[in-house]
Design an enzyme around this catalytic site. Structure first.
Site, short mmCIF file in Angstrom:
data_model
loop_
_atom_site.label_atom_id
_atom_site.label_comp_id
_atom_site.label_asym_id
_atom_site.label_seq_id
_atom_site.Cartn_x
_atom_site.Cartn_y
_atom_site.Cartn_z
N THR A 13 0.81 -1.23 0.00
CA THR A 13 0.00 0.00 0.00
C THR A 13 0.84 1.28 0.00
OG1 THR A 13 -0.18 -0.07 2.41
CG2 THR A 13 -1.96 -1.11 1.14
N SER A 41 -4.70 -2.80 7.22
CA SER A 41 -5.18 -2.88 5.83
C SER A 41 -5.73 -4.25 5.49
CB SER A 41 -4.03 -2.55 4.86
OG SER A 41 -3.61 -1.21 5.01
N ARG A 118 21.12 -5.11 3.37
CA ARG A 118 22.13 -4.71 2.40
C ARG A 118 23.56 -5.01 2.85
NH1 ARG A 118 19.47 1.05 0.77
NH2 ARG A 118 17.64 0.20 -0.31
N CYS A 158 18.54 4.07 -3.65
CA CYS A 158 18.19 4.82 -4.86
C CYS A 158 19.20 5.92 -5.19
CB CYS A 158 16.79 5.43 -4.71
SG CYS A 158 16.58 6.41 -3.21
N SER A 187 9.73 11.88 -3.68
CA SER A 187 9.15 10.53 -3.71
C SER A 187 10.08 9.52 -3.05
CB SER A 187 8.84 10.10 -5.15
OG SER A 187 10.01 10.15 -5.95
N GLU A 210 21.25 8.81 4.77
CA GLU A 210 21.46 8.70 3.33
C GLU A 210 22.93 8.86 2.93
OE1 GLU A 210 19.04 8.05 -0.20
OE2 GLU A 210 18.73 7.88 1.95
N LYS A 213 24.90 5.61 3.38
CA LYS A 213 24.53 4.65 2.33
C LYS A 213 25.19 5.04 1.00
CE LYS A 213 19.91 3.90 4.30
NZ LYS A 213 18.49 4.18 4.09
N HIS A 251 16.54 11.55 -8.97
CA HIS A 251 17.69 11.93 -8.15
C HIS A 251 18.81 12.37 -9.09
CE1 HIS A 251 15.60 10.61 -4.73
NE2 HIS A 251 16.31 9.56 -4.36
N ASN A 336 14.32 7.63 -9.27
CA ASN A 336 14.53 7.03 -7.96
C ASN A 336 13.52 5.96 -7.57
OD1 ASN A 336 13.05 9.68 -7.81
ND2 ASN A 336 12.56 8.90 -5.79
#
Length: 363
Positions: A13, A41, A118, A158, A187, A210, A213, A251, A336
């Site tokens: 969702t 949900s 990861r 991303c 987004s 971020e 990463k 991005h 992205n």
């Protein structure tokens, strides 16, 4: 039911889950048969569960509207109805690690958009054109998990998609130092301007987690399989700043780079435009024919004109020029939520199917 593999979407969702739904509409190999989400949900139709929160710019596919959403925590029940799952769950990292391993142990392959695994040494983190050989660690992971078919594979963050492919394309020139600043779309935070009106006309110079990463994950992608685990590359050393900008999708990265060898601009551009990998050789359904395009115009790549290159699965690079402090600098752009999220995971799943890692459960 067709011969297509039955795909489940965990976290269906949310924004990335919705992107999976839209990308898998009419997919030649995969069919969405199960959508699982949080208990609140569960029991609703997908259309009811999403309500007015559909964030894609294309309509919700008719085929999924009346699918009854399942409880993502009912692992055995969900797993019994699919051949494999895509994971885009919104949980803590510990919860994600636990639930993805639980699905894998039901002999259900998991292709994850999440960051939780990861850095699990025997979990491949793939940009399919760059490091498909990392699939080799799956057999060692299966030994650890005690599975025959189940495993976890992930795609990287991303933010690295707009520059890591260039580093891979230029590997023979030995890049050893990189400075990158990424300008990241909203987004990427699962938002639209309707959700996040304070981002209009605004820049936020911080995105939690971020930068680490963006500095570390390219080294894992560029690493090698050693003794059943993935050993990250030692170079290039990367330092990064990540900035949220008022853009919906796309991005952009501004990158400065030093090489041990001394390539010409012509050599660098040629390496980009000729770079291809296993997805192109195998003609996988989601693979871009041209993985990286180079744009000669001074004012390209631009989000409004170039983010959807190759249906959002291609990388656009421009403004490659010599630098006064570093050797070269360039600007990269990637979509992205397509290449950087759901689309990259779909391409990973296609590669895993093509190589026999994902199969029908009844086989």
């Amino acid at each position: 039911m067709s011969e297509k593999l039955r795909a489940g979407i965990l976290g269906g969702t949310g924004m990335v889950g919705q992107r999976f739904i839209s990308l898998l509409e009419n997919h030649p190999w995969f069919e969405v048969t199960v959508i699982a989400a949080s208990p609140r949900s569960a029991g609703k139709t997908y259309e009811e569960a999403v309500g007015d929160r559909w964030k894609m710019d294309t309509p919700m596919p008719e085929a999924v509207k009346n699918i009854t959403v399942m409880n993502v925590n009912e692992v055995e029940k969900v797993a019994s109805q699919v051949d494999f799952v895509f994971s885009a769950v919104d949980m803590t990292k510990d919860e994600i690690r636990k639930i993805e391993e639980a699905y894998a142990k039901t002999e259900t392959p998991v292709v994850s958009n999440n960051s939780a695994h990861r850095w699990t040494e025997d979990v491949p983190m793939m940009i399919p054109e760059v490091n498909p050989e990392h699939m080799e660690v799956i057999r060692f992971q299966r030994e650890r998990l005690g599975t025959k078919k189940g495993f976890i594979a992930v795609k990287p963050n991303c933010s690295i998609q707009s520059y890591a492919p260039a580093l891979a394309a230029w590997k023979e020139y030995e890049p050893y130092e990189v400075v990158a600043t990424t300008y990241q779309a909203i987004s990427g935070a699962g938002k639209t301007f309707r959700d996040w009106p304070e981002m209009e006309g605004n820049i936020i110079p911080y995105i939690g987690g971020e930068e680490e990463k963006s500095e570390k994950e390219p080294l894992r992608v560029l690493g090698a399989v050693v003794d059943g685990v993935i050993k990250p590359a030692d170079s290039p050393v990367i330092t990064c700043q990540c900035i949220r900008v008022p853009v919906l999708n796309g991005h952009t990265a501004a990158v400065f780079i030093k090489f041990r060898k001394n390539p010409t601009k012509e050599q660098l551009v040629q390496k980009l435009t000729q770079y291809k990998g296993l997805p192109q050789e195998l003609e996988l359904p989601s693979a871009p024919k041209q993985f990286i395009q180079y744009m000669e115009e001074d004012n390209r790549p631009q989000v409004t004109q170039d983010v959807d290159f190759e249906n959002g699965m291609g990388i656009s690079i421009g403004r490659l020029r010599e630098d006064t402090v570093y050797d070269w600098k360039f600007v990269g752009l990637s979509h992205n939520t397509v290449r950087g999220a759901a689309g990259g995971a779909v391409l990973c799943a296609e590669l895993l199917k093509a190589k026999g890692y994902i199969t029908k459960k009844q086989d």
